[in-house]
Design a protein around this motif. Structure first.
Motif, PDB file in Angstrom:
ATOM      1  N   HIS A 110       0.805  -1.219   0.000  1.00  0.00           N
ATOM      2  CA  HIS A 110       0.000   0.000   0.000  1.00  0.00           C
ATOM      3  C   HIS A 110       0.841   1.273   0.000  1.00  0.00           C
ATOM      4  O   HIS A 110       0.286   2.369  -0.114  1.00  0.00           O
ATOM      5  CB  HIS A 110      -0.952   0.002   1.206  1.00  0.00           C
ATOM      6  N   ILE A 111       2.142   1.159   0.132  1.00  0.00           N
ATOM      7  CA  ILE A 111       3.001   2.349   0.125  1.00  0.00           C
ATOM      8  C   ILE A 111       3.446   2.607  -1.303  1.00  0.00           C
ATOM      9  O   ILE A 111       4.421   2.041  -1.793  1.00  0.00           O
ATOM     10  CB  ILE A 111       4.205   2.161   1.063  1.00  0.00           C
ATOM     11  N   THR A 112       2.694   3.455  -1.985  1.00  0.00           N
ATOM     12  CA  THR A 112       2.972   3.753  -3.391  1.00  0.00           C
ATOM     13  C   THR A 112       3.221   5.238  -3.628  1.00  0.00           C
ATOM     14  O   THR A 112       3.477   5.646  -4.760  1.00  0.00           O
ATOM     15  CB  THR A 112       1.802   3.298  -4.271  1.00  0.00           C
ATOM     16  N   GLN A 113       3.114   6.034  -2.589  1.00  0.00           N
ATOM     17  CA  GLN A 113       3.330   7.469  -2.686  1.00  0.00           C
ATOM     18  C   GLN A 113       3.782   7.965  -1.318  1.00  0.00           C
ATOM     19  O   GLN A 113       3.957   7.182  -0.385  1.00  0.00           O
ATOM     20  CB  GLN A 113       2.052   8.172  -3.132  1.00  0.00           C
ATOM     21  N   GLN A 114       3.994   9.269  -1.198  1.00  0.00           N
ATOM     22  CA  GLN A 114       4.403   9.848   0.088  1.00  0.00           C
ATOM     23  C   GLN A 114       3.463   9.385   1.199  1.00  0.00           C
ATOM     24  O   GLN A 114       2.244   9.528   1.098  1.00  0.00           O
ATOM     25  CB  GLN A 114       4.378  11.372  -0.031  1.00  0.00           C
ATOM     26  N   THR A 115       4.040   8.830   2.267  1.00  0.00           N
ATOM     27  CA  THR A 115       3.236   8.158   3.289  1.00  0.00           C
ATOM     28  C   THR A 115       3.771   8.463   4.678  1.00  0.00           C
ATOM     29  O   THR A 115       4.976   8.581   4.886  1.00  0.00           O
ATOM     30  CB  THR A 115       3.266   6.621   3.068  1.00  0.00           C
ATOM     31  N   ILE A 116       2.856   8.587   5.642  1.00  0.00           N
ATOM     32  CA  ILE A 116       3.236   8.557   7.055  1.00  0.00           C
ATOM     33  C   ILE A 116       2.521   7.387   7.711  1.00  0.00           C
ATOM     34  O   ILE A 116       1.444   6.970   7.276  1.00  0.00           O
ATOM     35  CB  ILE A 116       2.948   9.882   7.790  1.00  0.00           C
ATOM     36  N   VAL A 117       3.139   6.839   8.751  1.00  0.00           N
ATOM     37  CA  VAL A 117       2.689   5.596   9.374  1.00  0.00           C
ATOM     38  C   VAL A 117       2.505   5.805  10.866  1.00  0.00           C
ATOM     39  O   VAL A 117       3.305   6.507  11.508  1.00  0.00           O
ATOM     40  CB  VAL A 117       3.707   4.465   9.105  1.00  0.00           C
ATOM     41  N   PHE A 118       1.468   5.179  11.420  1.00  0.00           N
ATOM     42  CA  PHE A 118       1.212   5.197  12.854  1.00  0.00           C
ATOM     43  C   PHE A 118       1.197   3.763  13.379  1.00  0.00           C
ATOM     44  O   PHE A 118       0.678   2.854  12.727  1.00  0.00           O
ATOM     45  CB  PHE A 118      -0.139   5.853  13.161  1.00  0.00           C
ATOM     46  N   THR A 119       1.730   3.580  14.572  1.00  0.00           N
ATOM     47  CA  THR A 119       1.666   2.299  15.256  1.00  0.00           C
ATOM     48  C   THR A 119       1.626   2.562  16.760  1.00  0.00           C
ATOM     49  O   THR A 119       1.797   3.699  17.205  1.00  0.00           O
ATOM     50  CB  THR A 119       2.869   1.408  14.869  1.00  0.00           C
TER      51      THR A 119
END
Length: 254
Positions: free
Chosen positions: A147-156
């Motif tokens: 699902h990471i195909t463009q500028q991304t930020i992630v939360f966990t």
């Protein structure tokens, strides 16, 4: 439904995100976590975030301290009665029951784990393991990567890199695997987590890692022994647009 399948679309050129974590609620609103009324602290944090005009708010996990159904209902009630006028999404913490989080995902609380915008995406990772420590399953990491195909930020929820503190014994056990997966995409510009009950900023290779303090209590930094420091509740504000991210922690009793 697959974890990242359902997406919430925010059709704006900039997204303002509120991030709060570790509410540690009880069935009774008068319940105290090491002398701190956690419901009152959460109510204060929600009221402050409501003034930030956020487009979305993300809860970083550890909703409950006593593991009761009533504590989840208390969270839902506090969110519903707040002045927030945007979706509230969540990731599960080590204290949490995903089925109960899903049960309260109505009204202002949304179940989505992916947010799409014209300039990028936000992905919410499941780090809940079999123990208080975190673990990301291989299949989950593979889905994340797809699902990471463009500028991304992630939360966990769990921290993927040691903080030289008490909660390192309960960190994300395969943290390096998650971090390398994110960096290798060359698309992830920030990782945000809770769990550690204080503010931290670290880097893994080229990836900035940000810890958001708790709304309940904070833990003293850089000690292997458990020590509480009552600094009051806090949350993080993040601005995400085509130029990247800007973020700051808002301490409510300072």
């Amino acid at each position: 439904m697959a974890w990242f399948e359902s997406a919430l679309t925010i059709n704006k050129q900039q997204i303002r995100i509120g991030h709060f974590s570790d509410s540690h609620l009880f069935a009774d609103d008068s319940g105290e976590y090491f002398g701190v009324n956690t419901a009152a602290n959460l109510q204060q944090a929600l009221a402050a975030m409501a003034q930030e005009h956020c487009d979305v708010v993300i809860f970083g996990g550890d909703l409950t301290q006593d593991h009761t159904t009533e504590s989840y209902q208390a969270f839902a009630r506090l969110v519903t009665n707040s002045e927030l006028h945007c979706p509230v999404l969540w990731v599960p913490g080590n204290h949490d029951d995903i089925a109960l989080l899903e049960q309260i995902s109505t009204g202002k609380i949304f179940p989505h784990k992916r947010i799409t915008a014209p300039f990028g995406e936000i992905l919410l990772v499941n780090s809940k393991g079999e123990t208080p420590a975190g673990w990301c399953e291989r299949a989950h990491l593979d889905a994340l990567k797809r699902h990471i195909t463009q500028q991304t930020i992630v939360f966990t929820h769990h921290h993927p890199k040691p903080i030289d503190g008490y909660l390192d014994k309960h960190m994300l056990e395969n943290g390096p695997e998650l971090l390398n997966t994110l960096v290798d995409t060359k698309q992830v510009i920030g990782l945000f987590h809770g769990h550690v009950h204080h503010e931290y900023q670290q880097t893994f290779r080229t990836l900035p890692i940000y810890a958001t303090p708790a709304t309940s209590i904070q833990f003293v930094k850089h000690t292997k022994e458990w020590q509480q420091c009552d600094l009051g509740p806090a949350y993080r504000l993040i601005t995400f647009n085509n130029n990247g991210i800007n973020t700051e922690v808002k301490w409510l009793d300072r």
